[in-house]
Design a protein around this motif. Structure first.
Motif, PDB file in Angstrom:
ATOM      1  N   SER A  96     -23.944 -12.704 -17.289  1.00 25.58           N
ATOM      2  CA  SER A  96     -23.963 -11.412 -16.974  1.00 25.58           C
ATOM      3  C   SER A  96     -23.637 -10.397 -18.038  1.00 25.58           C
ATOM      4  O   SER A  96     -24.172  -9.378 -18.202  1.00 25.58           O
ATOM      5  N   MET A  97     -22.600 -10.905 -18.899  1.00 27.40           N
ATOM      6  CA  MET A  97     -22.251  -9.941 -20.069  1.00 27.40           C
ATOM      7  C   MET A  97     -23.372  -9.844 -20.892  1.00 27.40           C
ATOM      8  O   MET A  97     -23.959  -8.756 -21.594  1.00 27.40           O
ATOM      9  N   VAL A  98     -24.246 -11.133 -21.094  1.00 34.22           N
ATOM     10  CA  VAL A  98     -25.273 -11.100 -21.892  1.00 34.22           C
ATOM     11  C   VAL A  98     -26.466  -9.994 -21.335  1.00 34.22           C
ATOM     12  O   VAL A  98     -26.960  -9.376 -22.096  1.00 34.22           O
ATOM     13  N   GLY A  99     -26.840 -10.408 -20.231  1.00 32.41           N
ATOM     14  CA  GLY A  99     -27.641  -9.674 -19.333  1.00 32.41           C
ATOM     15  C   GLY A  99     -27.444  -8.098 -19.259  1.00 32.41           C
ATOM     16  O   GLY A  99     -28.391  -7.343 -19.638  1.00 32.41           O
ATOM     17  N   GLU A 154     -22.014  -3.479 -12.207  1.00 34.78           N
ATOM     18  CA  GLU A 154     -23.105  -3.424 -13.092  1.00 34.78           C
ATOM     19  C   GLU A 154     -23.943  -4.839 -13.256  1.00 34.78           C
ATOM     20  O   GLU A 154     -25.166  -4.761 -13.747  1.00 34.78           O
ATOM     21  N   LEU A 155     -23.255  -5.808 -12.425  1.00 38.07           N
ATOM     22  CA  LEU A 155     -24.115  -7.103 -12.611  1.00 38.07           C
ATOM     23  C   LEU A 155     -25.576  -6.990 -12.051  1.00 38.07           C
ATOM     24  O   LEU A 155     -25.728  -6.228 -10.840  1.00 38.07           O
ATOM     25  N   GLY A 156     -26.465  -7.495 -12.821  1.00 35.98           N
ATOM     26  CA  GLY A 156     -27.815  -7.667 -12.398  1.00 35.98           C
ATOM     27  C   GLY A 156     -27.939  -8.293 -10.874  1.00 35.98           C
ATOM     28  O   GLY A 156     -26.994  -9.257 -10.645  1.00 35.98           O
ATOM     29  N   ARG A 157     -28.906  -8.210 -10.356  1.00 35.96           N
ATOM     30  CA  ARG A 157     -29.298  -8.655  -8.928  1.00 35.96           C
ATOM     31  C   ARG A 157     -29.073 -10.186  -9.107  1.00 35.96           C
ATOM     32  O   ARG A 157     -28.431 -10.828  -8.086  1.00 35.96           O
ATOM     33  N   ILE A 158     -29.297 -11.028  -9.838  1.00 31.31           N
ATOM     34  CA  ILE A 158     -29.322 -12.467  -9.987  1.00 31.31           C
ATOM     35  C   ILE A 158     -27.977 -12.888  -9.930  1.00 31.31           C
ATOM     36  O   ILE A 158     -27.464 -13.592  -9.486  1.00 31.31           O
ATOM     37  N   ALA A 176     -19.542 -22.756 -12.750  1.00 31.50           N
ATOM     38  CA  ALA A 176     -20.515 -21.825 -12.332  1.00 31.50           C
ATOM     39  C   ALA A 176     -20.036 -20.412 -12.697  1.00 31.50           C
ATOM     40  O   ALA A 176     -20.576 -19.358 -13.027  1.00 31.50           O
ATOM     41  N   LEU A 177     -18.545 -20.084 -12.534  1.00 33.24           N
ATOM     42  CA  LEU A 177     -17.869 -19.049 -12.907  1.00 33.24           C
ATOM     43  C   LEU A 177     -18.211 -18.713 -14.582  1.00 33.24           C
ATOM     44  O   LEU A 177     -18.279 -17.619 -14.930  1.00 33.24           O
ATOM     45  N   VAL A 178     -18.120 -19.691 -15.116  1.00 32.86           N
ATOM     46  CA  VAL A 178     -18.391 -19.446 -16.763  1.00 32.86           C
ATOM     47  C   VAL A 178     -19.805 -19.044 -17.035  1.00 32.86           C
ATOM     48  O   VAL A 178     -20.017 -18.189 -17.947  1.00 32.86           O
ATOM     49  N   VAL A 179     -20.602 -19.794 -16.507  1.00 31.42           N
ATOM     50  CA  VAL A 179     -22.092 -19.166 -16.353  1.00 31.42           C
ATOM     51  C   VAL A 179     -22.321 -17.794 -15.955  1.00 31.42           C
ATOM     52  O   VAL A 179     -22.641 -16.972 -16.717  1.00 31.42           O
ATOM     53  N   LEU A 180     -21.615 -17.425 -14.828  1.00 31.91           N
ATOM     54  CA  LEU A 180     -21.690 -16.027 -14.335  1.00 31.91           C
ATOM     55  C   LEU A 180     -21.163 -15.163 -15.326  1.00 31.91           C
ATOM     56  O   LEU A 180     -21.964 -14.008 -15.621  1.00 31.91           O
ATOM     57  N   PHE A 183     -31.773  -9.171 -14.007  1.00 30.05           N
ATOM     58  CA  PHE A 183     -30.964 -10.070 -14.841  1.00 30.05           C
ATOM     59  C   PHE A 183     -30.014  -8.844 -15.924  1.00 30.05           C
ATOM     60  O   PHE A 183     -29.214  -9.611 -16.515  1.00 30.05           O
ATOM     61  N   GLY A 184     -30.254  -7.593 -15.794  1.00 38.37           N
ATOM     62  CA  GLY A 184     -29.532  -6.891 -16.854  1.00 38.37           C
ATOM     63  C   GLY A 184     -28.313  -5.964 -16.232  1.00 38.37           C
ATOM     64  O   GLY A 184     -27.472  -6.595 -15.572  1.00 38.37           O
ATOM     65  N   HIS A 185     -28.487  -4.735 -16.363  1.00 36.29           N
ATOM     66  CA  HIS A 185     -27.578  -3.615 -15.953  1.00 36.29           C
ATOM     67  C   HIS A 185     -28.042  -2.906 -14.675  1.00 36.29           C
ATOM     68  O   HIS A 185     -28.817  -2.459 -14.791  1.00 36.29           O
ATOM     69  N   THR A 186     -27.392  -3.135 -13.564  1.00 36.99           N
ATOM     70  CA  THR A 186     -28.192  -2.278 -12.297  1.00 36.99           C
ATOM     71  C   THR A 186     -27.841  -0.764 -12.424  1.00 36.99           C
ATOM     72  O   THR A 186     -28.579   0.003 -11.531  1.00 36.99           O
TER      73      THR A 186
END
Length: 787
Positions: A403-406, A431-435, A395-399, A422-425
């Motif tokens: 998040s970096m791609v987003g 900076e992480l998008g809300r998801i 789950a951390l790997v996916v995060l 999904f992008g840059h808040t």
């Protein structure tokens, strides 16, 4: 450890064991958060208005609340807070857009009035004529024409001319670039795509962001209704707009130092009077011997090893992004002539990665450590614990990857209406998008569940609900709990109020909860190793937590001095920020005691690497977090320094020096117990620790700090906007200091590489589990009370 020795020593303790300390801590937490929340409501009520419509003198609508909100959304969508700043908050490559817009707005008004009165531009006037125009402009621009009954505001003809100057300037900047680090055509001129209008009002993007910058200039130069200073407490410093250092900033700077000196004496009295230091659990010459071959190891503990390899890899990648950022200050639009690197990774995206990866690797180290110690506390490995550890890992790997791609897609405008999700808040540090924020929270909750399953038996056996095991669990709960406040920020939230919640993450979560978790874990580790008594450790932890939370929660106020918050925060922030230094100073005493323990352990002491980094934590707590933080938190200093290089000097010293070094310490403690003893090499770790500390010290004291001193002097002499301009960064001395930063940066990177190689090697030399699930572990029961 003993704090007092000799015949006159008296063993004085607080009455009712820890009952009084618990009551004081609970009262401190309730009072501190009550003040913080009431102060937050005050910020919400007193923040600058975003008028429904802003008109000129004949009633034509010039801008609206929607265009101001839309401009803020454009600013966020393209990640510009990771390039420049608004109201002093953000990053330092670009200008402060508030100060820059204020200067353009003011000069526009001066030219308008000069042409009207004298028939020529302001620059062509003589000194007497300039004085007349300057005073007229100040008087006109500081008058508050907002009508709260109608939610409308009127601009004078001169102000309207200033607004048009601001719009023209930013049309040029966002179309052709700023001649520094901003990409050309970053923001496309014209209407927003339909998919974007949920968060950004219909209209030209560049006009909207210009209106947002103008609005921040307006609130920084307009007197708050019923007051004598502006909404930003007269920040930024700019004489032509009538912005000068306020009386409250001067008074509370002096008052905070006075109270700090008083409280140092009071707290030192209590510290020594009631012996709040940890007491050694061994007698001199009888240091406990630790045989790692007999240390029990479970499946989940072995699986935590991969977390620490990822930690070291993320640490390395984060530092490489940091090196690229440092290079951009010398060559802003390329990397040694390779412009394609800047095209892919411009400053704002690189800065967002640098910050997020720092949080990721530090937090992951702590998660791995929590997974490792859980069976030691509970006394056995719960069933399917290893499976949960694997699920959390992926789950951390996916995060991290997602998040970096987003963030890259969002900041480049590819996600349309989904930029916030999904992008840059658009908010520095979060900076992480809300998801991705939600995934991070879920991941931390899974971790908390893993820890709870592991220590549940220990919690049941510990009768004192405020005992060591419970304190460990409470601090673990706080880690996911306080990140939830990031969800309080939405695209429509005003900048000032969003910034109020943002600092709950940066100050309370990173600087506060991380610090609380750190001191509790250090106490736990020392007790678990049999080096200090549990009773003295719990007492000291309560004392430390009272000081940390009692000063740190309200001390968040130093971030609210000049962001549009009420003036009361200058007093609250100044006093409590000064108090924050005291508990950090006391931690240096722990460094000496930890050093003595390490020396007493002799050459066979297996945790030398951990203790080298723990000692580093204590030193940087004093220097990076304490001394450098104290320097910039005084309101009178912050008025000129806010958003300058002294801030990252403090930031690097505290974030890496304290939390980064502590992450390294817990990483090495956990690995030491799951790696085969014959595969361990302390020489690598000592070298890495030395290189990291030398590199960090050089980075802070030979580059960031000197540039910060030059910059604050520039602000004092020529106004804040001048100190944040590209012209300042291009001065010969500044460029020399920033160029030579490559030396300590390289030293630091060598330390990172050595640590990463050590962790990779460790992954291939892990011990096999010695105990199965649900099998009782032969470990010290920390849940039992000491006699």
């Amino acid at each position: 450890m003993e704090i007092q020795r000799g015949a006159i020593t008296k063993n004085i303790v607080m009455p009712n064991k820890n009952g009084l300390l618990k009551s004081i801590l609970v009262f401190t937490i309730l009072l501190s958060f009550t003040v913080l929340l009431v102060g937050g409501y005050w910020i919400f009520k007193e923040q600058a208005p975003r008028p429904k419509k802003v008109t000129n003198e004949i009633g034509d609508v010039l801008l609206t609340k929607d265009s101001i909100m839309g401009g803020q959304a454009v600013f966020q969508k393209y990640g510009l807070m990771d390039y420049g700043t608004v109201l002093g908050h953000g990053s330092y490559m670009g200008p402060d857009y508030t100060a820059e817009a204020l200067k353009i707005y003011t000069e526009g008004m001066q030219d308008f009035k000069a042409n009207k009165k004298y028939g020529k531009d302001y620059a062509s006037l003589n000194e007497d004529e300039k004085s007349v125009i300057k005073n007229n402009v100040i008087k006109e621009m500081r008058k508050n024409r907002y009508d709260s009954s109608k939610d409308t505001m009127e601009l004078t003809n001169a102000q309207e001319f200033g607004l048009e100057k601001v719009r023209a300037h930013y049309k040029e900047i966002f179309s052709k670039g700023d001649g520094w680090g901003l990409k050309t055509n970053l923001i496309k001129e014209g209407d927003m795509p339909k998919t974007d209008r949920a968060y950004v009002a219909q209209g030209d993007q560049i006009t909207q962001i210009s209106d947002f910058f103008f609005w921040t200039a307006w609130l920084s130069s307009t007197v708050r209704q019923g007051d004598k200073i502006t909404y930003t407490n007269n920040w930024p410093y700019y004489e032509d707009a009538g912005n000068h250092l306020s009386f409250s900033a001067i008074w509370w700077s002096g008052a905070s130092i006075t109270l700090f000196v008083l409280m140092v004496g009071v707290i030192l009295f209590f510290y020594y009077r009631y012996q709040f230091g940890m007491q050694e659990a061994y007698k001199e010459g009888n240091f406990p011997r630790i045989d790692l071959r007999k240390m029990p190891v479970t499946s989940s503990q072995v699986k935590s090893g991969k977390y620490f390899v990822i930690v070291s890899a993320l640490f390395f990648v984060q530092c490489m992004f940091g090196a690229l950022l440092a290079h951009y200050y010398i060559e802003p639009d390329s990397f040694f002539g390779m412009k394609w690197i800047h095209d892919i990774l411009p400053f704002n995206i690189t800065k967002g990665y640098h910050l997020q990866l720092a949080i990721f690797w530090i937090a992951t180290a702590w998660l791995g450590m929590g997974i490792y110690i859980a069976p030691l506390v509970g006394g056995y490995e719960p069933k399917k614990q290893g499976l949960l550890v694997d699920i959390l890992f992926w789950a951390l790997v996916v995060l991290v990857v997602g998040s970096m791609v987003g963030e890259w897609l969002g900041a480049n405008g590819y996600l349309g209406n989904n930029w916030f999700l999904f992008g840059h808040t658009g908010w520095e540090y979060i900076e992480l998008g809300r998801i991705w924020q939600l995934i991070l929270i879920v991941g931390m909750l899974i971790w908390l569940f893993i820890v709870y399953r592991g220590i549940r038996a220990g919690l049941k056996r510990e009768t004192d609900k405020g005992g060591l095991v419970h304190l460990l669990f409470y601090s673990a709960i706080a880690v996911p709990a306080f990140y939830i406040f990031a969800l309080f920020i939405n695209p429509g939230t005003s900048f000032t109020f969003a910034d109020y919640w943002r600092w709950w993450i940066i100050h309370l979560w990173v600087e506060g909860i991380f610090e609380v978790f750190a001191v509790v874990v250090i106490g736990f580790l020392l007790v678990q190793l049999g080096l200090v008594t549990k009773k003295s450790t719990v007492r000291q932890l309560y004392f430390q937590l009272i000081l940390l939370l009692g000063s740190g929660v309200i001390g968040i106020g130093h971030h609210y001095y000049y962001n549009g918050s009420a003036e009361i925060w200058i007093g609250l922030g100044a006093v409590f920020s000064a108090m924050e230094v005291i508990p950090l100073t006391l931690l240096i005493l722990e460094a000496y005691e930890q050093y003595k323990m390490m020396r007493a352990g002799g050459i066979d002491f297996p945790y030398k690497g951990t203790f080298w980094f723990l000692i580093s934590v204590a030193i940087w707590n004093l220097v990076g977090a304490g001394v450098l933080g104290f320097l910039i938190n005084l309101p009178a200093v912050s008025y000129f320094e806010h958003g300058q290089f002294l801030t990252p000097a403090h930031g690097h010293g505290s974030m890496m020096g304290v939390y980064g070094m502590f992450a390294c310490a817990v990483l090495l403690y956990s690995l030491r117990n799951i790696v085969k003893p014959e595969a361990w090499n302390d020489k690598w770790l000592k070298f890495s620790c030395i290189m990291l500390n030398v590199g960090l010290a050089g980075m802070v004291f030979l580059s960031l700090l000197p540039v910060g001193f030059i910059q604050i002097k520039e602000a004092f002499n020529h106004g804040y906007a001048a100190s944040r301009s590209a012209a300042f960064l291009q001065k010969d001395l500044v460029q020399t200091l920033l160029t030579w930063r490559a030396v300590p940066d390289t030293i630091f990177l060598i330390g990172v590489v050595v640590l990463m190689l050590f962790c990779v090697k460790a992954l291939f030399n892990l011990r096999k589990p010695t105990h199965k699930e649900a099998e009782r572990l032969p470990v010290k029961d920390l849940a039992l009370d000491e006699e």
